[in-house]
Motif scaffolding. Structure first.
Motif, mmCIF file in Angstrom:
data_model
loop_
_atom_site.group_PDB
_atom_site.id
_atom_site.type_symbol
_atom_site.label_atom_id
_atom_site.label_comp_id
_atom_site.label_asym_id
_atom_site.label_seq_id
_atom_site.Cartn_x
_atom_site.Cartn_y
_atom_site.Cartn_z
ATOM 1 N N GLY A 40 0.816 -1.213 0.000
ATOM 2 C CA GLY A 40 0.000 0.000 0.000
ATOM 3 C C GLY A 40 0.843 1.254 0.000
ATOM 4 O O GLY A 40 0.591 2.200 -0.758
ATOM 5 N N THR A 41 1.879 1.278 0.837
ATOM 6 C CA THR A 41 2.745 2.454 0.883
ATOM 7 C C THR A 41 3.572 2.578 -0.388
ATOM 8 O O THR A 41 3.914 3.687 -0.805
ATOM 9 N N PHE A 42 3.913 1.446 -1.006
ATOM 10 C CA PHE A 42 4.628 1.513 -2.283
ATOM 11 C C PHE A 42 3.765 2.210 -3.334
ATOM 12 O O PHE A 42 4.247 3.088 -4.065
ATOM 13 N N LEU A 43 2.505 1.843 -3.414
ATOM 14 C CA LEU A 43 1.607 2.487 -4.371
ATOM 15 C C LEU A 43 1.481 3.981 -4.077
ATOM 16 O O LEU A 43 1.489 4.809 -4.992
ATOM 17 N N ALA A 44 1.373 4.320 -2.783
ATOM 18 C CA ALA A 44 1.289 5.736 -2.421
ATOM 19 C C ALA A 44 2.556 6.479 -2.831
ATOM 20 O O ALA A 44 2.505 7.622 -3.297
ATOM 21 N N GLY A 45 3.714 5.835 -2.657
ATOM 22 C CA GLY A 45 4.964 6.462 -3.074
ATOM 23 C C GLY A 45 5.017 6.721 -4.560
ATOM 24 O O GLY A 45 5.460 7.786 -5.005
ATOM 25 N N VAL A 46 4.541 5.746 -5.360
ATOM 26 C CA VAL A 46 4.514 5.934 -6.817
ATOM 27 C C VAL A 46 3.604 7.098 -7.187
ATOM 28 O O VAL A 46 3.925 7.923 -8.048
ATOM 29 N N VAL A 47 2.438 7.186 -6.521
ATOM 30 C CA VAL A 47 1.500 8.268 -6.808
ATOM 31 C C VAL A 47 2.113 9.630 -6.481
ATOM 32 O O VAL A 47 1.901 10.618 -7.187
ATOM 33 N N LEU A 48 2.911 9.691 -5.396
ATOM 34 C CA LEU A 48 3.503 10.952 -4.954
ATOM 35 C C LEU A 48 4.883 11.213 -5.559
ATOM 36 O O LEU A 48 5.541 12.183 -5.184
ATOM 37 N N ALA A 49 5.315 10.353 -6.489
ATOM 38 C CA ALA A 49 6.672 10.479 -7.022
ATOM 39 C C ALA A 49 6.893 11.785 -7.778
ATOM 40 O O ALA A 49 8.014 12.292 -7.824
ATOM 41 N N ASP A 50 5.845 12.336 -8.381
ATOM 42 C CA ASP A 50 6.002 13.599 -9.110
ATOM 43 C C ASP A 50 5.513 14.791 -8.295
ATOM 44 O O ASP A 50 5.297 15.876 -8.836
ATOM 45 N N SER A 51 5.355 14.593 -6.985
ATOM 46 C CA SER A 51 4.907 15.677 -6.114
ATOM 47 C C SER A 51 6.061 16.629 -5.804
ATOM 48 O O SER A 51 7.234 16.226 -5.763
ATOM 49 N N GLU A 52 5.729 17.890 -5.550
ATOM 50 C CA GLU A 52 6.752 18.863 -5.184
ATOM 51 C C GLU A 52 7.309 18.602 -3.779
ATOM 52 O O GLU A 52 8.327 19.165 -3.391
ATOM 53 N N PHE A 53 6.637 17.733 -3.015
ATOM 54 C CA PHE A 53 7.084 17.424 -1.656
ATOM 55 C C PHE A 53 7.854 16.108 -1.595
ATOM 56 O O PHE A 53 8.109 15.588 -0.506
ATOM 57 N N LYS A 54 8.230 15.578 -2.755
ATOM 58 C CA LYS A 54 8.886 14.271 -2.813
ATOM 59 C C LYS A 54 10.164 14.233 -1.968
ATOM 60 O O LYS A 54 10.340 13.354 -1.125
ATOM 61 N N HIS A 55 11.069 15.188 -2.184
ATOM 62 C CA HIS A 55 12.361 15.159 -1.501
ATOM 63 C C HIS A 55 12.209 15.405 -0.002
ATOM 64 O O HIS A 55 12.963 14.845 0.805
ATOM 65 N N GLU A 56 11.246 16.220 0.380
ATOM 66 C CA GLU A 56 11.017 16.445 1.803
ATOM 67 C C GLU A 56 10.506 15.184 2.476
ATOM 68 O O GLU A 56 10.904 14.851 3.598
ATOM 69 N N LEU A 57 9.623 14.457 1.793
ATOM 70 C CA LEU A 57 9.142 13.188 2.331
ATOM 71 C C LEU A 57 10.296 12.203 2.494
ATOM 72 O O LEU A 57 10.393 11.504 3.515
ATOM 73 N N GLU A 58 11.181 12.145 1.518
ATOM 74 C CA GLU A 58 12.324 11.230 1.592
ATOM 75 C C GLU A 58 13.205 11.550 2.789
ATOM 76 O O GLU A 58 13.600 10.653 3.543
#
Length: 630
Positions: A259-277
């Motif tokens: 489930g979290t993998f799918l959420a990560g793929v969905v958010l991969a092009d988000s402007e908050f990607k690097h902050e989440l990482e």
């Protein structure tokens, strides 16, 4: 509370002792975590009743790792990988599942049990393999990328496996499980009351909800939280995303990691990607280590001692079967040499998602408890030997004879300047020299680089520049200058040593990777040694000085002083450097370095008495300085 703190201290102590020892022994951190768990659990019996709860807590390490992997994979990147995902990864899952199912049927297992075992053993360890590939810097090789594609396919395949597994359950199995479990959450009771097809539909609906929430809800919520401009609130938001999705997946009986993998793929092009990482990464690393410790501590050696030879035979059969299938696929998809071996041995184990599938199959009354214990033991032991398979891969890579490649070019003419290596470094050297009216003989072992140079009109020859016969054909005996611009440190040093032996009068200019490589090349006989990042770093430092108060002239003078003095210091330090002794164990080198650094600082501080605390607008560098850098 005291018991919890004592157990936490025990696990952390085992972690900080076992992992550095295993890493220094070349076994990798994963094997260190597993050995620490075995020491705590089966060997000493120090792990208590908290192990089950700790395993559930440690699984969040895998959950967070899959979330971070998803963040790195934009949907477009997944689409670009479709050939390997559907071809290489899909065939591996289907063929392994079919082979294991057939063997289980031959061993008199019922069809539903055999299918479940086939699903379980078709998976490999995403956590161990990815961490080991990253530690050994193999993820960017062809074998590493192919292994990653297969692991990704397996992780995605867990979704349909968990969705279809309820259909294998016998009628009334979920009702029996419900009766034994007693009272539970109202939602759980509702899901357990559904027929098999209803559970499947609800599972798919949960996956769709995660995807829609990632597109429609998470971005606006993150923007709202970001207005607080508090790092801890952003971290809480990132953890809330992971924990809430994991909870939803648990309720519907799916793997939280998927489930979290799918959420990560969905958010991969988000402007908050690097902050989440950056917010998730520290938690992921610690929990991943804890996960491997619990795997080691959870190995049931009583099942092993009851039938040790049978268990070892099952582990060997599983690894051998998966390796044979992987080897065949590697040949079909044209992986060669070390990449084929890495791909074959790296994925030959079972995976952590097998624990999830086993637990789900037991709850659905698909696997008997006795069979499930053996399956769990085989999974754990196969994961335990994975670092050893990577070590075997390294030994095989060293023993393997290089496969014959294309023949070296026949060198038609000899020039006074030989340039060995035309990567990013050597190309600039060659362009400067040839555009100044001089002729060069260019050698490189990368055929694609040579072909690219010829496309742009530069003459170059394919072949290994360290080969004596190729150097002789290039005119080493009569050359005036040899420029060594290879990428590999050992090859550079070896070529310089050979050329100096053959031509004591030859002027040799060599590229150095770092300061210590300079010392090696100095002893090998190079005349001029160029640290590959030194000049660009000096220019960057000069720009800094120009923008914190110094004039352009002052910054340039300090740059020249630093350049000349540091080069002289390196020559002096080369006299006290010892190649076989670590720097920290060479007191003469350390003392001389400190003294030279103090002298250099005193010279630079005394160079100009005037310092300005604020930049002078009139002293700003011209724009063409920036253009020159680009």
């Amino acid at each position: 509370m005291e018991s919890f703190l004592l157990q936490a201290s025990l696990y952390l102590f085992a972690m900080v002792i076992a992992v550095p020892l295993a890493t220094r022994a070349g076994l990798g951190s994963v094997l260190g975590y597993l050995l620490a768990g075995i020491l705590i659990g089966p060997v000493t019996g120090l792990s208590g009743t908290e192990m089950t709860d700790l395993q559930h807590f440690a699984e969040f390490g895998v959950v967070m790792m899959l979330f971070l992997i998803g963040l790195e994979l934009e949907p477009r990147a997944l689409w670009a990988m479709r050939d390997k995902l559907l071809g290489l990864g899909g065939l591996q899952v289907v063929l392994t599942m079919a082979a294991v199912t057939a063997i289980a049927l031959a061993l008199q297992q019922p069809l539903r049990t055999a299918l479940a075992i086939g699903m379980i053993f078709s998976l490999s360890s995403t956590a161990i393999v990815l961490q080991t590939l990253n530690e050994r810097r193999l993820i960017q090789t062809a074998g590493g990328r192919s292994a990653f594609a297969v692991l990704l396919t397996q992780d995605i395949a867990v979704i349909p496996m968990l969705a279809l597994m309820p259909l294998l359950a016998l009628p009334g199995a979920r009702a029996l499980a419900k009766a034994e479990a007693g009272d539970g959450h109202a939602v759980t009771h509702f899901i357990e009351s559904l027929p098999g097809w209803g559970v499947t539909l609800l599972t798919l609906a949960a996956v769709a909800a995660v995807i829609l929430a990632g597109h429609l809800l998470v971005r606006p919520l993150f923007r709202f939280v970001h207005t607080a401009r508090l790092r801890e609130v952003n971290t809480a938001m990132a953890l809330m995303i992971v924990v809430s999705i994991a909870s939803l997946m648990n309720i519907v009986g799916l793997s939280p990691a998927l489930g979290t993998f799918l959420a990560g793929v969905v958010l991969a092009d988000s402007e908050f990607k690097h902050e989440l990482e950056s917010d998730i990464e520290p938690f992921k690393g610690l929990l991943m280590g804890l996960f491997f410790i619990t795997v080691g501590a959870g190995i049931n050696f009583q099942v092993f001692t009851a039938a040790p030879f049978q268990t070892l035979a099952l582990v060997a059969a599983l690894v051998g079967l998966k390796a044979a299938i992987l080897y065949g696929l590697a040949r079909i998809f044209r992986l060669t040499g070390p990449d084929r071996t890495l791909f074959t041995l790296g994925l030959a184990q079972a995976g952590e998602f097998g624990f999830v599938l086993v637990a789900f199959a037991v709850s659905q009354r698909i696997l008997p408890a006795q069979t499930a214990e053996k399956v769990l033991l085989v999974i754990a032991l196969s994961m335990l030997i994975t670092p050893l398979l990577f070590i075997l891969n390294e030994h095989l890579a060293r023993l393997r004879r290089p496969e014959p490649g294309p023949a070296a070019d026949e060198i038609e003419e000899q020039q006074p300047i030989i340039i060995a290596g035309v990567g990013r470094f050597g190309q600039v050297v060659n362009r400067l020299v040839t555009m100044s009216g001089f002729r060069t003989t260019v050698l490189d072992a990368d055929l694609k680089t040579i072909q690219l140079m010829r496309t742009f009109g530069f003459k170059a020859y394919f072949g290994d520049p360290t080969r004596p016969d190729l150097l002789a054909a290039a005119g080493l005996a009569s050359a005036q200058v040899l420029v060594v611009c290879l990428d590999d440190k050992a090859s550079i040093t070896r070529l310089v040593s050979y050329a100096r032996r053959m031509r004591p009068d030859l002027h040799i200019i060599a590229r150095a990777r770092d300061r210590y490589h300079v010392y090696e090349l100095y002893r090998a006989g190079a005349n001029d040694i160029v640290r590959e990042m030194f000049d660009s770093s000096l220019r960057c430092g000069r720009y800094v000085l120009e923008n914190v108060g110094l004039s352009e002239f002052e910054a340039a003078e300090l740059e020249k002083l630093f350049f000349k003095t540091d080069r002289a210091n390196v020559r002096e330090l080369a006299q006290v450097w010892k190649p076989d002794v670590p720097i920290e164990e060479n007191p003469d080198y350390i003392a001389r370095t400190k003294a030279l650094n103090a002298e250099l600082e005193a010279q630079m501080m005394g160079r100009f008495a005037r310092r300005t605390s604020q930049p002078d607008p009139n002293d700003r560098p011209a724009e063409d300085g920036i253009i020159e850098e680009g």
